[in-house]
Enzyme design. Structure first.
Site, PDB file in Angstrom:
ATOM      1  N   TRP A  79      45.744 -10.784 -28.211  1.00  0.00           N
ATOM      2  CA  TRP A  79      45.946 -11.044 -26.778  1.00  0.00           C
ATOM      3  C   TRP A  79      44.622 -11.062 -26.033  1.00  0.00           C
ATOM      4  CZ3 TRP A  79      45.414  -8.197 -22.105  1.00  0.00           C
ATOM      5  CH2 TRP A  79      44.893  -6.911 -22.246  1.00  0.00           C
ATOM      6  N   SER A 115      55.626  11.056 -10.009  1.00  0.00           N
ATOM      7  CA  SER A 115      55.355  11.947  -8.875  1.00  0.00           C
ATOM      8  C   SER A 115      56.493  11.943  -7.864  1.00  0.00           C
ATOM      9  CB  SER A 115      54.075  11.531  -8.150  1.00  0.00           C
ATOM     10  OG  SER A 115      53.022  11.441  -9.052  1.00  0.00           O
ATOM     11  N   TYR A 166      45.069   0.176 -16.030  1.00  0.00           N
ATOM     12  CA  TYR A 166      45.498   1.079 -14.953  1.00  0.00           C
ATOM     13  C   TYR A 166      46.538   0.431 -14.065  1.00  0.00           C
ATOM     14  CZ  TYR A 166      42.025   4.156 -16.735  1.00  0.00           C
ATOM     15  OH  TYR A 166      41.315   4.951 -17.575  1.00  0.00           O
ATOM     16  N   SER A 170      50.928 -15.519 -10.085  1.00  0.00           N
ATOM     17  CA  SER A 170      52.126 -14.764  -9.712  1.00  0.00           C
ATOM     18  C   SER A 170      51.768 -13.330  -9.341  1.00  0.00           C
ATOM     19  CB  SER A 170      53.119 -14.800 -10.865  1.00  0.00           C
ATOM     20  OG  SER A 170      54.076 -13.795 -10.725  1.00  0.00           O
ATOM     21  N   SER A 171      50.934 -12.677 -10.174  1.00  0.00           N
ATOM     22  CA  SER A 171      50.574 -11.277  -9.887  1.00  0.00           C
ATOM     23  C   SER A 171      49.772 -11.163  -8.609  1.00  0.00           C
ATOM     24  CB  SER A 171      49.725 -10.687 -11.009  1.00  0.00           C
ATOM     25  OG  SER A 171      50.344 -10.877 -12.224  1.00  0.00           O
ATOM     26  N   ASP A 191      62.272  -5.988   5.225  1.00  0.00           N
ATOM     27  CA  ASP A 191      62.056  -6.810   4.025  1.00  0.00           C
ATOM     28  C   ASP A 191      60.567  -6.791   3.730  1.00  0.00           C
ATOM     29  OD1 ASP A 191      62.101  -8.952   2.044  1.00  0.00           O
ATOM     30  OD2 ASP A 191      64.074  -9.432   2.856  1.00  0.00           O
ATOM     31  N   GLU A 235      43.150  -3.611 -15.727  1.00  0.00           N
ATOM     32  CA  GLU A 235      44.507  -4.026 -16.097  1.00  0.00           C
ATOM     33  C   GLU A 235      45.302  -2.868 -16.702  1.00  0.00           C
ATOM     34  OE1 GLU A 235      46.400  -6.680 -15.764  1.00  0.00           O
ATOM     35  OE2 GLU A 235      47.975  -6.162 -17.205  1.00  0.00           O
ATOM     36  N   HIS A 251      40.064  -3.449 -18.402  1.00  0.00           N
ATOM     37  CA  HIS A 251      40.274  -2.028 -18.164  1.00  0.00           C
ATOM     38  C   HIS A 251      41.007  -1.742 -16.859  1.00  0.00           C
ATOM     39  CE1 HIS A 251      40.260   1.830 -19.854  1.00  0.00           C
ATOM     40  NE2 HIS A 251      40.097   2.288 -18.641  1.00  0.00           N
ATOM     41  N   HIS A 308      33.690   0.494 -23.131  1.00  0.00           N
ATOM     42  CA  HIS A 308      34.160   1.421 -24.168  1.00  0.00           C
ATOM     43  C   HIS A 308      35.144   0.741 -25.115  1.00  0.00           C
ATOM     44  CE1 HIS A 308      37.486   2.832 -21.195  1.00  0.00           C
ATOM     45  NE2 HIS A 308      37.949   1.884 -21.960  1.00  0.00           N
ATOM     46  N   HIS A 309      35.561  -0.494 -24.772  1.00  0.00           N
ATOM     47  CA  HIS A 309      36.405  -1.264 -25.698  1.00  0.00           C
ATOM     48  C   HIS A 309      35.558  -1.958 -26.755  1.00  0.00           C
ATOM     49  CE1 HIS A 309      40.144  -0.946 -23.318  1.00  0.00           C
ATOM     50  NE2 HIS A 309      39.313  -0.853 -22.308  1.00  0.00           N
ATOM     51  N   ARG A 360      43.826  -2.567 -37.748  1.00  0.00           N
ATOM     52  CA  ARG A 360      44.885  -3.211 -36.957  1.00  0.00           C
ATOM     53  C   ARG A 360      45.088  -4.628 -37.448  1.00  0.00           C
ATOM     54  NH1 ARG A 360      42.819  -3.311 -30.830  1.00  0.00           N
ATOM     55  NH2 ARG A 360      44.864  -4.242 -30.548  1.00  0.00           N
ATOM     56  N   HIS A 414      53.494 -10.565 -29.033  1.00  0.00           N
ATOM     57  CA  HIS A 414      54.111  -9.286 -28.675  1.00  0.00           C
ATOM     58  C   HIS A 414      53.324  -8.640 -27.532  1.00  0.00           C
ATOM     59  CE1 HIS A 414      55.557  -5.153 -28.983  1.00  0.00           C
ATOM     60  NE2 HIS A 414      54.330  -4.751 -29.241  1.00  0.00           N
ATOM     61  N   LYS A 453      46.191  15.097 -11.976  1.00  0.00           N
ATOM     62  CA  LYS A 453      47.566  14.653 -11.838  1.00  0.00           C
ATOM     63  C   LYS A 453      48.501  15.468 -12.717  1.00  0.00           C
ATOM     64  CE  LYS A 453      47.164   9.996 -10.299  1.00  0.00           C
ATOM     65  NZ  LYS A 453      48.286  10.186  -9.374  1.00  0.00           N
ATOM     66  N   THR A 486      42.770  12.294 -13.963  1.00  0.00           N
ATOM     67  CA  THR A 486      44.039  12.240 -14.676  1.00  0.00           C
ATOM     68  C   THR A 486      44.537  13.664 -14.941  1.00  0.00           C
ATOM     69  OG1 THR A 486      43.126  10.304 -15.749  1.00  0.00           O
ATOM     70  CG2 THR A 486      45.221  11.087 -16.564  1.00  0.00           C
TER      71      THR A 486
END
Lengths: 175, 525
Positions: free
Chosen positions: B142, B268, B257, B169-170, B106, B255, B253, B302-303, B450, B77, B331, B328
């Site tokens: 994951w 925005s 963002y 790809s990315s 293009d 990722e 991390h 922090h993870h 979890r 998932h 924003k 943040t």
């Protein structure tokens, strides 16, 4: 179009650099752990030509052991605790028993708590340097010779040396 | 000149039709549509897996699936939603919008663009095929933490290879975005005059090229540990499993963002359009986005507060993480200030954008709670974490994507969607998203871990509510597909300038825009 090419080239360099950087993180991590004493990483090399000194300072060294996974071994320190003089060479050992009937190969990783003092725990002779082979039902004494460096911070009273033993028999066939 | 244009139009008759048109296309709009459709399919596959998880968790005890399969579902998932749904949707939006927002014909690298899309179906076929293996799909989460991921079944090399393909790809997509934005802007469009969506995507693309190679490195080390006898993470060979967590989150991390910065750009864009005011504090928005991106590289640990870091490390990562709340916050205040005294109307894209601001802020606050090291020792690996990242990803990233689709769909197709169905979709989605994820805060704070298929009875009520919400949320998205279908089969054409308050070059084009968006570059004053 030269501008475009410049852009592709510089971005590709960043991509290649970042991929290599992920591999550079491995030695960097080791260096970082060594400097900070994180993970209780001890010096993995033999100390040679050490001179004994009299310090009249005594600390407690405790020994523990773990067998990784549920492998059929008994692995215990000969002495659970020693009171040692800082700067003097001591010898002790761990006892390993293979409960199976076949030849096995093992390796052990050391770790010292508190981590910041790991660098002062110096090993002159240690079974952790090599792969050990042990026959079925055999009991073996694995010697360990160490010295606590005289520069050990004064507030340290106790050091714990822990060994985790791993079964590496599958690497035996590979050789 | 007119003969020239005729020539260009002539070429269109030579483009292949049918399936080959989509396989060989190098047109940014075709590729953008492919990305968006692909992401919708993946959103439903990943959503179906989420419903298996929620069905199992509806009541305590093991009812529907065995624990091993449950773990495969949580792992798949996450992988599918992150790499299959959210990231391709943003790349699809980038493909559609970047050329028409900066006045280019293009993307800069059309063939590479085609390739970066067509890698995806192969990668996901490989990833999903692992579910049919005897040993099952990946089940270690994951994040693929060793030693568990090294002990998995035969799926492991397939998962790693498919993540490599997704990374390629990315990276190719990001190279294309950067090359287009830096080199193909209309004359007069300086960097600080670019639409804010373009800015957020430029910064996201830099995050992608800096972070994805690190993930590639980390999973390559996993692969060689498993099959080629290296010991990067195997303790028996002198390696360290905790090092994987450091390398992984050094990618991980940035990722997260990557998954949210384009959403900031979309919101925005939409908020000023429906407030009929200019975006408040454009410059500070750009700087805030850039500082979030830079900070994302120094907060990774922090993870993993509970792995046994020294105090200095925990304090450093706690403070840098909290520092991210500052840009943040800038924003969020800018969005609110944009709406202040504006002539606001509440069409569907605006509703989704407003819900984004409120619900994303809730997710941001729970993130701040998790950033506090002492508190995190309690929250770590509980449902509170699950509530936090679903609040920033579902009513965050996914709402922004849906808002963007409603906002630009009339431009892309030349047809207007049904406003009343759109509003119905919004209200169903927003109600159910909160019913699903809000109770997870409570069970998390009460200590429910979890990634467990069964749980003690005291968590039963909130889990049942969350499961009902999840099914409601999932079914509401079928309405979204119906709205898309309903819009596409209409023959009423939309205006070129669909929204009276919208600004930007894309609204100067016809709806739908011509095949080669801007054949003659517009001048930006």
């Amino acid at each position: 179009m030269t501008n475009l090419k410049k852009t592709y080239l510089s971005i590709s360099i960043i991509v290649i650099f970042m991929f290599s950087f992920s591999y550079m993180l491995v030695p960097l991590y080791d260096i970082f752990c060594e400097i900070t004493g994180l993970n209780g990483k001890t010096n993995q090399e033999k100390i040679v030509g050490i001179n004994e000194v009299n310090t009249d300072r005594f600390v407690t060294v405790k020994f523990t052991s773990t067998v990784a996974g549920s492998e059929p071994f008994n692995f215990n320190p000969m002495e659970n605790e020693m009171i040692v003089e800082v700067g003097k060479i001591y010898t002790t050992s761990y006892i390993l028993t293979n409960n199976t009937n076949s030849l096995k190969q093992i390796t052990a990783s050391p770790s010292v708590v508190p981590g910041r003092d790991a660098e002062y725990f110096k090993k002159i002779e240690c079974f952790c340097f090599t792969q050990q082979q042990i026959n079925g039902k055999e009991t073996k004494e694995l010697p360990l010779q160490f010295v606590i460096d005289e520069d050990l911070p004064l507030n340290t009273k106790t050091l714990i040396l822990s060994y985790t033993m791993f079964n590496t028999t599958d690497q035996l066939g590979a050789k | 000149m007119s003969a020239n244009i005729h020539d260009i139009h002539d070429q269109h008759h030579h483009t292949p039709s049918g399936l080959m048109r989509w396989i060989t296309t190098t047109n940014h709009k075709d590729i953008g549509s492919l990305y968006l459709w692909f992401s919708l399919v993946m959103f439903f596959i990943g959503g179906f897996m989420a419903l298996i998880i929620r069905a199992e968790l509806f009541e305590p005890g093991l009812q529907l699936v065995i624990p091993g399969f449950f773990n495969q579902m949580t792992t798949m998932h996450a992988l599918i939603m992150i790499f299959g749904a959210v990231m391709p949707a943003f790349v699809g939006l980038a493909n559609w919008q970047i050329p028409i927002m900066i006045g280019a014909p293009d993307m800069a690298l059309p063939r590479l663009n085609n390739w970066s899309f067509w890698i995806l179906p192969f990668a996901f076929t490989m990833l999903l095929s692992t579910l049919f293996f005897d040993s099952g799909g990946p089940a270690a989460g994951w994040t693929l933490y060793p030693p568990l991921s090294l002990q998995g079944g035969n799926s492991m090399p397939f998962v790693i290879l498919s993540i490599h393909l997704l990374g390629i790809s990315s990276i190719l997509g990001a190279i294309n975005v950067i090359a287009t934005i830096l080199n193909m802007r209309a004359p007069g469009m300086t960097l600080m005059k670019m639409p804010i969506f373009i800015w957020t995507w430029l910064i996201t693309a830099f995050l992608l090229i800096a972070a994805m190679p690190v993930l590639a490195g980390a999973i390559t080390m996993l692969l060689t540990d498993r099959f080629f006898g290296t010991s990067f993470f195997t303790a028996s060979g002198g390696g360290d499993p905790v090092m994987f967590q450091h390398i992984f989150w050094f990618f991980g991390h940035p990722e997260v963002y990557i998954l949210i910065l384009p959403a900031f750009g979309i919101v925005s864009t939409i908020i000023p359009a429906f407030s009929r005011k200019k975006l408040f504090g454009y410059d500070s928005m750009v700087y805030a986005t850039a500082s979030i991106a830079l900070l994302s590289f120094i907060v990774w640990a922090h993870h993993m507060f509970t792995v046994g870091m020294p105090l200095a490390g925990e304090i450093f990562f706690m403070l840098t993480t909290m520092l991210i709340a500052v840009p943040t916050g800038v924003k969020v205040f800018n969005w609110v200030a944009t709406m202040w005294k504006g002539s606001m109307t509440f069409e569907t894209p605006m509703l989704f954008a407003l819900a984004f601001i409120i619900l994303f802020t809730i997710g941001g606050f729970s993130g701040l709670m998790l950033a506090m090291t002492p508190a995190d020792f309690q929250y770590h690996d509980t449902y509170f974490v699950v509530a936090h990242f679903h609040y920033v990803l579902v009513p965050g990233a996914v709402f922004a994507i849906i808002a963007a689709v409603y906002y630009w769909l009339p431009k892309w197709t030349g047809k207007m969607y049904s406003e009343s169905l759109g509003k119905l979709h919004f209200w169903l989605t927003t109600v159910f998203v909160n019913v699903t994820f809000f109770p997870m805060h409570f069970v998390g704070l009460a200590g429910m871990p979890r990634r467990i298929p069964d749980y003690p009875v005291q968590f039963a009520d909130f889990n049942a509510i969350a499961s009902v919400g999840a099914f409601g949320f999932g079914l509401s998205q079928i309405l979204f597909v119906y709205i898309l279908y309903n819009t596409l089969k209409k023959d009423v054409t939309a205006d070129d300038k669909v929204w009276d308050g919208a600004e930007g070059l894309e609204w100067t084009l016809s709806s739908p825009p011509p095949y080669h968006s801007f054949e003659k570059a517009p001048r930006v004053e």
